[in-house]
Write a protein that holds these residues in place. Structure first.
Motif, PDB file in Angstrom:
ATOM      1  N   TYR A   1     -30.806   8.241  81.103  1.00  0.00           N
ATOM      2  CA  TYR A   1     -29.403   8.310  79.782  1.00  0.00           C
ATOM      3  C   TYR A   1     -30.388   7.688  78.894  1.00  0.00           C
ATOM      4  O   TYR A   1     -30.035   7.991  78.199  1.00  0.00           O
ATOM      5  CB  TYR A   1     -28.389   8.003  80.500  1.00  0.00           C
ATOM      6  CG  TYR A   1     -27.766   6.730  80.655  1.00  0.00           C
ATOM      7  CD1 TYR A   1     -27.941   6.136  81.446  1.00  0.00           C
ATOM      8  CD2 TYR A   1     -28.562   5.887  79.819  1.00  0.00           C
ATOM      9  CE1 TYR A   1     -27.242   4.896  82.022  1.00  0.00           C
ATOM     10  CE2 TYR A   1     -27.737   4.082  79.712  1.00  0.00           C
ATOM     11  CZ  TYR A   1     -27.416   3.774  81.435  1.00  0.00           C
ATOM     12  OH  TYR A   1     -26.721   2.971  81.525  1.00  0.00           O
ATOM     13  N   SER A   2     -31.270   7.296  78.578  1.00  0.00           N
ATOM     14  CA  SER A   2     -31.651   6.970  77.243  1.00  0.00           C
ATOM     15  C   SER A   2     -32.838   8.187  76.090  1.00  0.00           C
ATOM     16  O   SER A   2     -33.419   7.792  75.455  1.00  0.00           O
ATOM     17  CB  SER A   2     -32.784   5.587  77.924  1.00  0.00           C
ATOM     18  OG  SER A   2     -31.513   4.517  78.066  1.00  0.00           O
TER      19      SER A   2
ATOM     20  N   ASP B   1     -26.604  -3.409  79.156  1.00  0.00           N
ATOM     21  CA  ASP B   1     -26.065  -4.264  80.061  1.00  0.00           C
ATOM     22  C   ASP B   1     -26.438  -5.260  80.711  1.00  0.00           C
ATOM     23  O   ASP B   1     -25.497  -5.977  81.162  1.00  0.00           O
ATOM     24  CB  ASP B   1     -27.444  -3.472  81.055  1.00  0.00           C
ATOM     25  CG  ASP B   1     -26.552  -2.112  81.533  1.00  0.00           C
ATOM     26  OD1 ASP B   1     -26.435  -1.215  81.210  1.00  0.00           O
ATOM     27  OD2 ASP B   1     -27.666  -1.054  81.562  1.00  0.00           O
TER      28      ASP B   1
ATOM     29  N   ARG C   1     -25.105   5.314  87.825  1.00  0.00           N
ATOM     30  CA  ARG C   1     -24.637   3.526  87.637  1.00  0.00           C
ATOM     31  C   ARG C   1     -22.585   3.573  88.308  1.00  0.00           C
ATOM     32  O   ARG C   1     -22.734   3.539  88.948  1.00  0.00           O
ATOM     33  CB  ARG C   1     -24.532   3.199  86.271  1.00  0.00           C
ATOM     34  CG  ARG C   1     -24.333   1.964  85.585  1.00  0.00           C
ATOM     35  CD  ARG C   1     -24.265   1.988  84.657  1.00  0.00           C
ATOM     36  NE  ARG C   1     -23.841   2.535  83.799  1.00  0.00           N
ATOM     37  CZ  ARG C   1     -23.736   1.801  82.525  1.00  0.00           C
ATOM     38  NH1 ARG C   1     -24.681   1.223  82.099  1.00  0.00           N
ATOM     39  NH2 ARG C   1     -22.848   2.609  81.098  1.00  0.00           N
TER      40      ARG C   1
ATOM     41  N   ASN D   1     -29.867  -0.285  75.442  1.00  0.00           N
ATOM     42  CA  ASN D   1     -29.066   0.334  76.746  1.00  0.00           C
ATOM     43  C   ASN D   1     -29.031  -0.638  77.198  1.00  0.00           C
ATOM     44  O   ASN D   1     -28.863  -1.499  78.362  1.00  0.00           O
ATOM     45  CB  ASN D   1     -28.988   1.624  77.370  1.00  0.00           C
ATOM     46  CG  ASN D   1     -28.217   2.949  77.320  1.00  0.00           C
ATOM     47  OD1 ASN D   1     -27.759   2.459  76.603  1.00  0.00           O
ATOM     48  ND2 ASN D   1     -29.266   4.150  76.695  1.00  0.00           N
ATOM     49  N   TRP D   2     -30.272  -1.574  77.399  1.00  0.00           N
ATOM     50  CA  TRP D   2     -30.962  -2.747  78.633  1.00  0.00           C
ATOM     51  C   TRP D   2     -29.836  -3.915  78.260  1.00  0.00           C
ATOM     52  O   TRP D   2     -29.878  -4.534  78.735  1.00  0.00           O
ATOM     53  CB  TRP D   2     -32.267  -2.783  78.817  1.00  0.00           C
ATOM     54  CG  TRP D   2     -32.876  -1.805  79.834  1.00  0.00           C
ATOM     55  CD1 TRP D   2     -32.369  -1.654  80.911  1.00  0.00           C
ATOM     56  CD2 TRP D   2     -34.179  -1.934  79.302  1.00  0.00           C
ATOM     57  NE1 TRP D   2     -33.592  -1.177  81.180  1.00  0.00           N
ATOM     58  CE2 TRP D   2     -34.440  -1.574  80.410  1.00  0.00           C
ATOM     59  CE3 TRP D   2     -35.596  -2.325  78.542  1.00  0.00           C
ATOM     60  CZ2 TRP D   2     -36.118  -0.313  81.014  1.00  0.00           C
ATOM     61  CZ3 TRP D   2     -36.433  -1.463  79.064  1.00  0.00           C
ATOM     62  CH2 TRP D   2     -37.049  -1.320  79.920  1.00  0.00           C
TER      63      TRP D   2
ATOM     64  N   LEU E   1     -33.296   3.731  72.386  1.00  0.00           N
ATOM     65  CA  LEU E   1     -32.037   3.992  73.424  1.00  0.00           C
ATOM     66  C   LEU E   1     -32.313   3.126  74.169  1.00  0.00           C
ATOM     67  O   LEU E   1     -31.592   2.755  74.452  1.00  0.00           O
ATOM     68  CB  LEU E   1     -32.246   5.156  73.655  1.00  0.00           C
ATOM     69  CG  LEU E   1     -32.365   6.755  72.176  1.00  0.00           C
ATOM     70  CD1 LEU E   1     -31.653   7.847  73.366  1.00  0.00           C
ATOM     71  CD2 LEU E   1     -30.412   6.394  71.492  1.00  0.00           C
ATOM     72  N   LEU E   2     -32.996   2.560  75.055  1.00  0.00           N
ATOM     73  CA  LEU E   2     -33.656   2.276  76.439  1.00  0.00           C
ATOM     74  C   LEU E   2     -33.416   0.796  75.845  1.00  0.00           C
ATOM     75  O   LEU E   2     -32.687   0.269  76.773  1.00  0.00           O
ATOM     76  CB  LEU E   2     -34.926   2.377  76.704  1.00  0.00           C
ATOM     77  CG  LEU E   2     -35.655   1.872  77.499  1.00  0.00           C
ATOM     78  CD1 LEU E   2     -34.127   3.000  79.250  1.00  0.00           C
ATOM     79  CD2 LEU E   2     -36.922   2.521  78.316  1.00  0.00           C
TER      80      LEU E   2
ATOM     81  N   VAL F   1     -31.447   4.292  84.072  1.00  0.00           N
ATOM     82  CA  VAL F   1     -30.981   4.197  82.551  1.00  0.00           C
ATOM     83  C   VAL F   1     -31.779   4.678  82.355  1.00  0.00           C
ATOM     84  O   VAL F   1     -32.340   4.703  80.594  1.00  0.00           O
ATOM     85  CB  VAL F   1     -31.090   2.481  82.342  1.00  0.00           C
ATOM     86  CG1 VAL F   1     -31.222   2.117  81.527  1.00  0.00           C
ATOM     87  CG2 VAL F   1     -30.520   1.225  83.063  1.00  0.00           C
TER      88      VAL F   1
END
Lengths: 296, 309
Positions: B138-139, A283, B194, A279-280, A275-276, B135
């Motif tokens: 929420y991950s 972004d 954010r 999301n990175w 997930l991280l 970040v």
């Protein structure tokens, strides 16, 4: 076809080139996004490998003492049935990727279709779509997905449809907004004056220019879908066991948290890292596509 | 604004009735029923099916249900026979709403502070740390945060907590709320942070802020009195979806910690085919989600008098 369409088409192609260039410089500057890409690559490789090979068969029980901790033979340890957790985490990666990519694509199709219809034709079509969207926002998503899966069975494709059912609104709203603004641009007007049909207007002139935000939204959707599937599986209503879903594994492991925390940590860390990473990358893509954000 | 609130509330009620109707009809198409048990003889089961009107075609059942709905009657439970669904659910509603409110407070407090700090110290190390933390938060799925919290409270922090959170020892002590509330609320604080950071950064560049600085106001006065209020507007925009997700996410957290709330009851009711219960909980959730969304939208004119609803 008229002469006028050529310059317009040329401009679209050049803009697409600029888009890619923006993407490249933007991503290069953002090392978190790069790290994300590396992690995604690892997860994808693990997922693809698991289809043909895992260290041990994913469902093979009794490889050793149940709940045995990490060792050389089993780097992630064994679960409650003595199954190899590394193999199962790899298998889980495949399920997560199928769910993530599947949901992302399906949502993009539904959202683009509805959003384009509403934004391009406006009038009553827009009213209908917008009303559905605003009512849909008020529906408790996890409950809808749960019921849907219970009704139609717990297959992967049903899970993908169920998640899409709760996630299409954001995409539709985004595409609608983009279309509303793009359809008023001069080059769309020019193409329209040249007699371009609606279908071509949308496909060749509006859609390519809305691609950036759509891709960003689809990238953010991927981890949301993976998380959603994990929730469903955690509740025991996702992919049917013994399929190695990360959510199921985490739920199984949580029961043994006091004496074998590795059984819950292995899948939980796998899902969090994935997930991280997404999301990175999301972004990074957003910053790359939106120069205003990059300056900040 | 009052007309707006009334119109939106009516839309919420309408939406809740529509989706609940869909669920009402849907659950009746499921295989099996609530009375397939060793303790119920076939003749008793038949009697019960007749008692609950399940032998009638669903359109007639539906008309009966809608009639009851407008009188605030959601029917009797099939499993806890003879008891009204709403009476059974009343204590669970309190538990779920309490947990949800506590979790939302965690989200808002953590999110706003992280975002505020990151925004006013843009591109300094504290910003990078806060943004990364956002970040990361929420991950992490809430069951992972729950896992970490349980590990932490049962080992390092055992003296403080005595492990009182994750055993099924009933619910109702204040000390039991924080851990589930953090597990439920923390993931979404990153999203709030954010939005807050972006809002602060946007507002800090506005002319009125320069005016405020040039009047010689202190940093806290500028930020808290002038910037904050405007920066909150984009935060409110996402607060609706966040609150919705927290309310429904309670389903997972209630299952993890064995909290006797609506979410656990919902899953049980599906598995036991307690239709009236399933439909009632779904209706309640739809109403809660809708009401929360409407109340959050009503915050806009409070923050920005220029916005008229």
């Amino acid at each position: 076809m008229s002469v006028l369409e050529h310059p317009a088409e040329h401009r679209t192609r050049r803009r697409r080139g600029a888009l890619l260039a923006n993407l490249r410089t933007g991503l290069r500057r953002n090392w978190l996004a790069l790290l994300g890409i590396v992690i995604i690559f690892v997860v994808l490789t693990a997922a693809a490998t698991s289809v043909v090979w895992t260290p041990y068969p994913v469902g093979l029980q009794g490889l050793g003492v149940p709940y045995a901790g990490p060792s050389l033979a089993h780097p992630f340890g064994l679960d409650h049935a003595g199954r190899d957790l590394l193999s199962r985490v790899m298998g889980g990666a495949a399920i997560a990727m199928v769910v993530g990519v599947g949901t992302s694509l399906l949502t993009a199709v539904v959202g683009i279709l509805l959003g384009m219809l509403a934004g391009f034709y406006r009038g009553w079509v827009d009213t209908v779509v917008s009303t559905i969207i605003s009512i849909w926002y008020g529906i408790p998503d996890l409950l809808v997905a749960l019921l849907f899966v219970v009704f139609l069975g717990r297959g992967l494709q049903n899970i993908i449809i169920a998640i899409t059912l709760t996630r299409w609104m954001e995409m539709a709203r985004l595409v609608r907004g983009q279309t509303l603004s793009l359809r008023e641009r001069d080059y769309v007007e020019a193409a329209r004056a040249a007699g371009t049909r609606d279908r071509n207007l949308v496909l060749r002139h509006i859609l390519p220019n809305a691609a950036g935000p759509i891709i960003v939204q689809a990238t953010y959707l991927l981890p949301q879908a993976i998380l959603f599937e994990a929730f469903l599986s955690y509740l025991g209503l996702g992919v049917r066991p013994p399929a190695p879903s990360w959510g199921t594994m985490a739920a199984d492991g949580f029961r043994a948290i006091q004496f074998a925390p590795h059984t819950v940590l292995a899948p939980a860390i796998a899902i969090s890292l994935t997930l991280l990473a997404f999301n990175w990358v999301g972004d990074g893509l957003r910053d790359a596509f939106d120069p205003r954000m990059r300056q900040q | 604004m009052v007309t707006y609130a009334i119109r939106r509330t009516l839309l919420v009620v309408f939406g809740a009735i529509v989706v609940s109707s869909a669920v009402f009809i849907g659950v009746r198409q499921l295989p099996g029923n609530a009375f397939l048990s060793d303790r119920v003889s076939p003749s008793q089961a038949e009697e019960l099916i007749h008692y609950y009107h399940l032998d009638e075609p669903w359109p007639r059942q539906y008309v009966r249900w809608i009639g009851g709905l407008f009188q605030g009657d959601l029917g009797e439970s099939f499993v806890y026979r003879g008891q009204s669904v709403l009476t059974l659910l009343a204590p669970k509603i309190r538990v779920s709403l309490g947990l949800g409110a506590a979790a939302l407070s965690v989200t808002v407090v953590v999110g706003l502070s992280l975002g505020l700090v990151a925004g006013i110290r843009q591109n300094q190390w504290i910003d990078y740390t806060a943004s990364t933390a956002a970040v990361v938060s929420y991950s992490l799925p809430n069951f992972f945060i729950a896992t970490l919290l349980v590990l932490l409270t049962s080992t390092a922090l055992y003296r403080l907590t005595h492990g009182a959170f994750y055993y099924e020892i009933g619910w109702g002590q204040l000390s039991q709320i924080p851990v589930p509330a953090i597990a439920l609320g923390l993931p979404y604080s990153g999203i709030v942070a954010r939005q807050m950071r972006a809002g602060i950064i946007d507002e800090l560049r506005q002319d009125y802020v320069r005016t405020a600085w040039s009047k010689g106001l202190s940093e806290s006065a500028v930020v808290l009195r002038h910037v904050m209020r405007n920066a909150l507007i984009p935060v409110v925009t996402i607060l609706g979806p966040v609150a919705t997700t927290i309310l429904t996410g309670g389903l997972v957290v209630e299952n993890i910690f064995g909290i006797p709330g609506l979410g656990r009851e919902f899953i049980n009711s599906i598995l036991t085919r307690d239709y009236n219960m399933t439909v009632a909980i779904f209706t309640l959730y739809s109403l809660f989600v809708g009401v929360v969304n409407v109340s959050i939208d009503l915050l806009y004119p409070v923050l920005d008098p220029k916005i008229r609803l």
